[in-house]
Design a protein around this motif. Structure first.
Motif, PDB file in Angstrom:
ATOM      1  N   ASP A 125     -28.997  -2.015  -2.827  1.00  6.09           N
ATOM      2  CA  ASP A 125     -28.269  -0.765  -2.603  1.00  6.09           C
ATOM      3  C   ASP A 125     -29.192   0.454  -2.532  1.00  6.09           C
ATOM      4  O   ASP A 125     -28.723   1.568  -2.315  1.00  6.09           O
ATOM      5  CB  ASP A 125     -27.249  -0.537  -3.741  1.00  6.09           C
ATOM      6  N   SER A 126     -30.476   0.248  -2.760  1.00  2.81           N
ATOM      7  CA  SER A 126     -31.366   1.422  -2.787  1.00  2.81           C
ATOM      8  C   SER A 126     -31.685   1.888  -1.369  1.00  2.81           C
ATOM      9  O   SER A 126     -31.690   1.100  -0.416  1.00  2.81           O
ATOM     10  CB  SER A 126     -32.657   1.094  -3.541  1.00  2.81           C
ATOM     11  N   LYS A 127     -31.968   3.185  -1.284  1.00  2.00           N
ATOM     12  CA  LYS A 127     -32.313   3.777   0.018  1.00  2.00           C
ATOM     13  C   LYS A 127     -33.559   3.102   0.579  1.00  2.00           C
ATOM     14  O   LYS A 127     -33.663   2.836   1.772  1.00  2.00           O
ATOM     15  CB  LYS A 127     -32.588   5.278  -0.148  1.00  2.00           C
ATOM     16  N   ALA A 128     -34.514   2.832  -0.315  1.00  2.13           N
ATOM     17  CA  ALA A 128     -35.784   2.253   0.134  1.00  2.13           C
ATOM     18  C   ALA A 128     -35.564   0.868   0.747  1.00  2.13           C
ATOM     19  O   ALA A 128     -36.156   0.531   1.777  1.00  2.13           O
ATOM     20  CB  ALA A 128     -36.752   2.159  -1.037  1.00  2.13           C
ATOM     21  N   PHE A 129     -34.697   0.068   0.126  1.00  3.31           N
ATOM     22  CA  PHE A 129     -34.409  -1.287   0.626  1.00  3.31           C
ATOM     23  C   PHE A 129     -33.818  -1.201   2.032  1.00  3.31           C
ATOM     24  O   PHE A 129     -34.217  -1.928   2.952  1.00  3.31           O
ATOM     25  CB  PHE A 129     -33.417  -1.981  -0.324  1.00  3.31           C
ATOM     26  N   GLN A 130     -32.848  -0.280   2.176  1.00  2.03           N
ATOM     27  CA  GLN A 130     -32.149  -0.172   3.469  1.00  2.03           C
ATOM     28  C   GLN A 130     -33.043   0.428   4.546  1.00  2.03           C
ATOM     29  O   GLN A 130     -33.097  -0.065   5.668  1.00  2.03           O
ATOM     30  CB  GLN A 130     -30.860   0.621   3.273  1.00  2.03           C
ATOM     31  N   LYS A 131     -33.776   1.471   4.167  1.00  6.48           N
ATOM     32  CA  LYS A 131     -34.626   2.140   5.159  1.00  6.48           C
ATOM     33  C   LYS A 131     -35.696   1.192   5.715  1.00  6.48           C
ATOM     34  O   LYS A 131     -35.993   1.212   6.904  1.00  6.48           O
ATOM     35  CB  LYS A 131     -35.288   3.359   4.510  1.00  6.48           C
ATOM     36  N   THR A 132     -36.256   0.383   4.832  1.00  3.52           N
ATOM     37  CA  THR A 132     -37.354  -0.490   5.279  1.00  3.52           C
ATOM     38  C   THR A 132     -36.846  -1.883   5.692  1.00  3.52           C
ATOM     39  O   THR A 132     -37.641  -2.788   5.884  1.00  3.52           O
ATOM     40  CB  THR A 132     -38.441  -0.612   4.185  1.00  3.52           C
ATOM     41  N   LYS A 133     -35.526  -1.994   5.801  1.00  2.46           N
ATOM     42  CA  LYS A 133     -34.879  -3.226   6.291  1.00  2.46           C
ATOM     43  C   LYS A 133     -35.417  -4.470   5.565  1.00  2.46           C
ATOM     44  O   LYS A 133     -35.943  -5.409   6.185  1.00  2.46           O
ATOM     45  CB  LYS A 133     -35.062  -3.370   7.799  1.00  2.46           C
ATOM     46  N   GLY A 164     -33.183   2.796  -8.953  1.00  7.37           N
ATOM     47  CA  GLY A 164     -31.767   3.101  -9.148  1.00  7.37           C
ATOM     48  C   GLY A 164     -31.003   2.110  -9.997  1.00  7.37           C
ATOM     49  O   GLY A 164     -29.890   2.384 -10.431  1.00  7.37           O
ATOM     50  N   THR A 165     -31.588   0.946 -10.259  1.00  2.00           N
ATOM     51  CA  THR A 165     -30.871  -0.028 -11.088  1.00  2.00           C
ATOM     52  C   THR A 165     -31.866  -0.769 -11.987  1.00  2.00           C
ATOM     53  O   THR A 165     -33.039  -0.912 -11.628  1.00  2.00           O
ATOM     54  CB  THR A 165     -30.079  -1.027 -10.214  1.00  2.00           C
TER      55      THR A 165
END
Ligand code: 1GP
Length: 231
Positions: A125-133, A164-165
């Motif tokens: 759910d973190s921005k970093a995970f999503q941004k860097t696919k 975040g978690t």
């Protein structure tokens, strides 16, 4: 206070996209933490980085810039941390951005102050995970990434990023057992002294981020929780 990255135990990470008062920033810098990292995922601008740098520089705490994008790179930090996202599905985040930066700045780089971090991002759910696919690795995958960080790439740092978690201490323990030379950084969801101590049991350094903005008093207490446990 430790000046060598290899001896860092407790680190605060400040996000240039977030506001922090002078009073809180001074308390962070004078807390006895081993280092302050300036880094974030979204909204990292040169102005934001320079603002934090000039205010942190009133203190003696070592400070590092974790490079988020080309636009916000500036001289003046003690260290530069270069993330390589090992569990990204896109080569860009592992190799291409770093390649581009080195091509552009090679003449200016001092490799004594630069450290590459093998990132493994573990919060979907973190921005970093999503941004860097990123792909979500299982425990064996994470151990193998750690092994690659040390033996294939000889990286100084392997960073288990739960941004975040709060993560899984058992997995941090397993990963630590894979590493001899590469330092293990843990970051994510630290909210109290118990958690920071639990993760520090296995990780070489624990990074405290959001708590600075959510509960500054408790954030400051995590420094002592880590350092007193060591003594
Ligand atoms: C983020 O690992 C750091 O890059 C710290 O995470 O903000 O959840 O403390 P938190």
């Amino acid at each position: 206070m430790n000046y060598s990255l290899h001896e860092w135990n407790h680190i605060f990470k400040l996000d240039p996209a977030k506001e922090i008062s002078d009073e809180d920033l001074d308390a962070i810098c004078e807390s006895g933490t081993d280092a302050v990292i300036v880094g974030g995922t979204d909204g990292v601008t040169l102005d934001g980085v320079l603002d934090l740098l000039s205010r942190i520089r009133r203190h003696t705490v070592p400070c590092a810039l974790e490079i988020a994008n080309m636009e916000s790179i500036t001289p003046g930090f003690d260290y530069y941390l270069i993330p390589m996202v090992m569990n990204s599905t896109e080569k860009k985040w592992m190799m291409d951005l770093q390649h581009q930066a080195i091509k552009e700045y090679r003449e200016l780089l001092d490799w004594d102050e630069m450290f590459v971090e093998g990132y493994c991002i573990l919060n979907e759910d973190s921005k970093a995970f999503q941004k860097t696919k990123c792909d979500m690795p299982d425990a064996e995958d994470v151990e193998a990434y750690a092994h690659m960080a040390e033996h294939v790439f000889h990286l100084p740092i392997f960073y288990m990023e739960y941004s975040g978690t709060y993560g899984a201490p058992e997995l941090v323990k397993r990963v630590k057992s894979q590493l001899q030379h590469t330092k293990l950084f843990y970051g994510g969801g630290i909210e109290n002294n118990f958690q920071v101590r639990e993760m520090k049991e296995y990780a070489d350094a624990v990074i405290v981020g959001n708590l600075i903005y959510d509960n500054i008093k408790q954030a400051l207490k995590t420094v002592k929780a880590v350092h007193s446990n060591k003594e």
